[in-house]
Design a protein around this motif. Structure first.
Motif, mmCIF file in Angstrom:
data_model
loop_
_atom_site.group_PDB
_atom_site.id
_atom_site.type_symbol
_atom_site.label_atom_id
_atom_site.label_comp_id
_atom_site.label_asym_id
_atom_site.label_seq_id
_atom_site.Cartn_x
_atom_site.Cartn_y
_atom_site.Cartn_z
ATOM 1 N N VAL A 84 -5.954 3.911 5.481
ATOM 2 C CA VAL A 84 -4.563 3.529 5.742
ATOM 3 C C VAL A 84 -4.474 3.218 7.229
ATOM 4 C CG1 VAL A 84 -2.140 4.200 5.631
ATOM 5 C CG2 VAL A 84 -3.751 5.031 3.894
ATOM 6 N N PRO A 85 -4.512 1.942 7.605
ATOM 7 C CA PRO A 85 -4.543 1.597 9.030
ATOM 8 C C PRO A 85 -3.206 1.831 9.715
ATOM 9 C CG PRO A 85 -4.416 -0.387 7.704
ATOM 10 C CD PRO A 85 -4.585 0.750 6.743
ATOM 11 N N GLN A 86 -3.281 1.964 11.027
ATOM 12 C CA GLN A 86 -2.071 2.168 11.815
ATOM 13 C C GLN A 86 -1.084 1.016 11.633
ATOM 14 O OE1 GLN A 86 -2.993 2.725 15.952
ATOM 15 N NE2 GLN A 86 -0.912 3.282 16.525
ATOM 16 N N GLU A 87 -1.619 -0.190 11.472
ATOM 17 C CA GLU A 87 -0.756 -1.377 11.336
ATOM 18 C C GLU A 87 -0.285 -1.590 9.899
ATOM 19 O OE1 GLU A 87 -3.897 -1.399 12.361
ATOM 20 O OE2 GLU A 87 -3.729 -1.581 14.538
ATOM 21 N N ARG A 88 -0.726 -0.731 8.974
ATOM 22 C CA ARG A 88 -0.411 -0.772 7.532
ATOM 23 C C ARG A 88 -1.090 -1.924 6.821
ATOM 24 N NH1 ARG A 88 5.672 0.262 9.364
ATOM 25 N NH2 ARG A 88 5.447 2.452 9.951
ATOM 26 N N ASN A 89 -1.015 -3.131 7.369
ATOM 27 C CA ASN A 89 -1.745 -4.287 6.828
ATOM 28 C C ASN A 89 -1.449 -4.559 5.353
ATOM 29 O OD1 ASN A 89 -2.880 -4.522 9.330
ATOM 30 N ND2 ASN A 89 -4.950 -3.934 8.734
ATOM 31 N N ILE A 90 -0.232 -4.331 4.930
ATOM 32 C CA ILE A 90 0.119 -4.695 3.557
ATOM 33 C C ILE A 90 0.233 -6.214 3.454
ATOM 34 C CG2 ILE A 90 1.340 -2.518 3.161
ATOM 35 C CD1 ILE A 90 3.953 -4.151 3.435
ATOM 36 N N PHE A 91 0.113 -6.712 2.225
ATOM 37 C CA PHE A 91 0.254 -8.150 2.001
ATOM 38 C C PHE A 91 1.746 -8.460 1.881
ATOM 39 C CE2 PHE A 91 -3.821 -7.034 -0.249
ATOM 40 C CZ PHE A 91 -4.647 -7.499 0.762
ATOM 41 N N ARG A 92 2.287 -9.057 2.920
ATOM 42 C CA ARG A 92 3.740 -9.244 2.984
ATOM 43 C C ARG A 92 4.259 -10.273 1.991
ATOM 44 N NH1 ARG A 92 6.117 -6.943 7.469
ATOM 45 N NH2 ARG A 92 4.667 -5.878 8.841
ATOM 46 N N SER A 93 3.390 -11.197 1.569
ATOM 47 C CA SER A 93 3.828 -12.242 0.636
ATOM 48 C C SER A 93 3.594 -11.856 -0.820
ATOM 49 C CB SER A 93 3.115 -13.559 0.955
ATOM 50 O OG SER A 93 1.721 -13.412 0.809
ATOM 51 N N LEU A 94 3.075 -10.634 -1.058
ATOM 52 C CA LEU A 94 2.884 -10.139 -2.414
ATOM 53 C C LEU A 94 3.898 -9.046 -2.712
ATOM 54 C CD1 LEU A 94 -1.017 -9.819 -2.663
ATOM 55 C CD2 LEU A 94 0.433 -11.773 -3.255
ATOM 56 N N THR A 95 4.178 -8.833 -3.991
ATOM 57 C CA THR A 95 5.079 -7.755 -4.376
ATOM 58 C C THR A 95 4.382 -6.406 -4.199
ATOM 59 O OG1 THR A 95 4.372 -7.688 -6.681
ATOM 60 C CG2 THR A 95 6.154 -9.237 -6.104
ATOM 61 N N VAL A 96 5.174 -5.346 -4.285
ATOM 62 C CA VAL A 96 4.618 -3.991 -4.217
ATOM 63 C C VAL A 96 3.516 -3.831 -5.256
ATOM 64 C CG1 VAL A 96 5.164 -1.566 -4.716
ATOM 65 C CG2 VAL A 96 6.659 -2.910 -3.221
ATOM 66 N N GLU A 97 3.803 -4.249 -6.485
ATOM 67 C CA GLU A 97 2.821 -4.073 -7.552
ATOM 68 C C GLU A 97 1.588 -4.935 -7.334
ATOM 69 O OE1 GLU A 97 3.021 -3.788 -12.362
ATOM 70 O OE2 GLU A 97 4.351 -2.672 -11.045
ATOM 71 N N GLU A 98 1.782 -6.147 -6.846
ATOM 72 C CA GLU A 98 0.643 -7.032 -6.594
ATOM 73 C C GLU A 98 -0.228 -6.490 -5.459
ATOM 74 O OE1 GLU A 98 2.688 -11.278 -7.962
ATOM 75 O OE2 GLU A 98 2.802 -10.599 -5.875
ATOM 76 N N ASN A 99 0.392 -5.881 -4.446
ATOM 77 C CA ASN A 99 -0.361 -5.274 -3.353
ATOM 78 C C ASN A 99 -1.366 -4.261 -3.882
ATOM 79 O OD1 ASN A 99 0.204 -5.368 -0.146
ATOM 80 N ND2 ASN A 99 2.004 -6.154 -1.243
ATOM 81 N N MET A 100 -0.934 -3.480 -4.856
ATOM 82 C CA MET A 100 -1.800 -2.427 -5.374
ATOM 83 C C MET A 100 -2.788 -2.950 -6.412
ATOM 84 S SD MET A 100 0.676 0.905 -5.496
ATOM 85 C CE MET A 100 1.993 0.156 -6.453
#
Length: 239
Positions: A84-100
């Protein structure tokens, strides 16, 4: 408990700069370790070295007895290191479910299970990453790491920038995961008091070396050590 992670004589950094200097570290299965220190002492570099994105000058690393010293970051992830990086680095253009679902691997941690752990994410499963609050993004970053079903979860400054109530909720969830699932954690944190209550052991880094090691309970109860190594003010009335 059986040994999970072993770091021997690790020197690592960026370019020609050595940031981690001849560091030795072991972690047992299910153990929770706090990595503390002031800014610039090598905490994030240690995490980056474990995931394999720094330059290694010397030393070895093994995970559950398997040598991962020269393994690429993707192979370390497959071997069982979640991040879990400090910057979070989630995919902002994907939904919550798609991220996972984009990173999920078979194991006990499924999407349904992380939704039970973080009900807010279940409510926002169709929202895009850029529509989430900072606290929700951090929950998603943790949930995304969990669905990779790691043996070891690395968290770099997980409470940074979060409101106190979100910090409490996040740390309670992490403590629950560690306690009930026996998942090993290494938590990098600048604010010691936030994390010592949920970890078993703590190390303090300075100039890339371990300058203090103790049980988390002992360090939490030692205001002199907290002040000396971390600049944490003593409670009122303490000597």
């Amino acid at each position: 408990m059986p040994e999970l992670l072993k770091v021997s004589g690790l020197s690592a950094g960026y370019g020609e700069a050595v940031v981690i200097d001849r560091l030795d570290l072991t972690l047992a299965e299910g153990e929770r370790l706090a990595v503390l220190g002031r800014n610039g002492t090598g905490k994030t570099t240690l995490v980056n070295s474990l995931i394999g994105v720094t330059r290694r000058f010397a030393g070895t690393l093994s995970l559950k007895g398997r040598d991962i010293t020269k393994a690429r970051p993707d192979l370390r992830a497959v071997a069982g290191i979640g991040w879990v990086p400090q910057e979070r680095n989630i995919f902002r253009s994907l939904t919550v479910e798609e991220n996972m679902s984009a990173v999920a691997r078979p194991g006990p941690w499924t999407l349904a299970r992380v939704y039970r752990l973080f009900p807010r994410l279940a409510e926002r499963r169709a929202n895009f990453g850029n529509q989430l609050s900072g606290g929700e993004q951090q929950m998603l970053a943790v949930a995304r790491a969990l669905v990779t079903n790691p043996k070891l979860l690395l968290l770099d400054e997980p409470t940074e920038g979060l409101a106190p109530i979100i910090v409490e909720e996040l740390l309670a969830s992490l403590a629950l995961v560690a306690r009930e699932e026996g998942l090993a954690l290494i938590v990098v944190e600048q604010h010691a008091r936030k994390i010592l209550g949920m970890t078993d052991r703590a190390i303090v880094l300075d100039r890339g070396r371990i300058v203090h090691a103790a049980s988390s309970a002992a360090l939490r109860a030692d205001p002199a050590a907290l002040e000396a190594h971390l600049g944490v003010a003593r409670p009122a009335g303490a000597r």
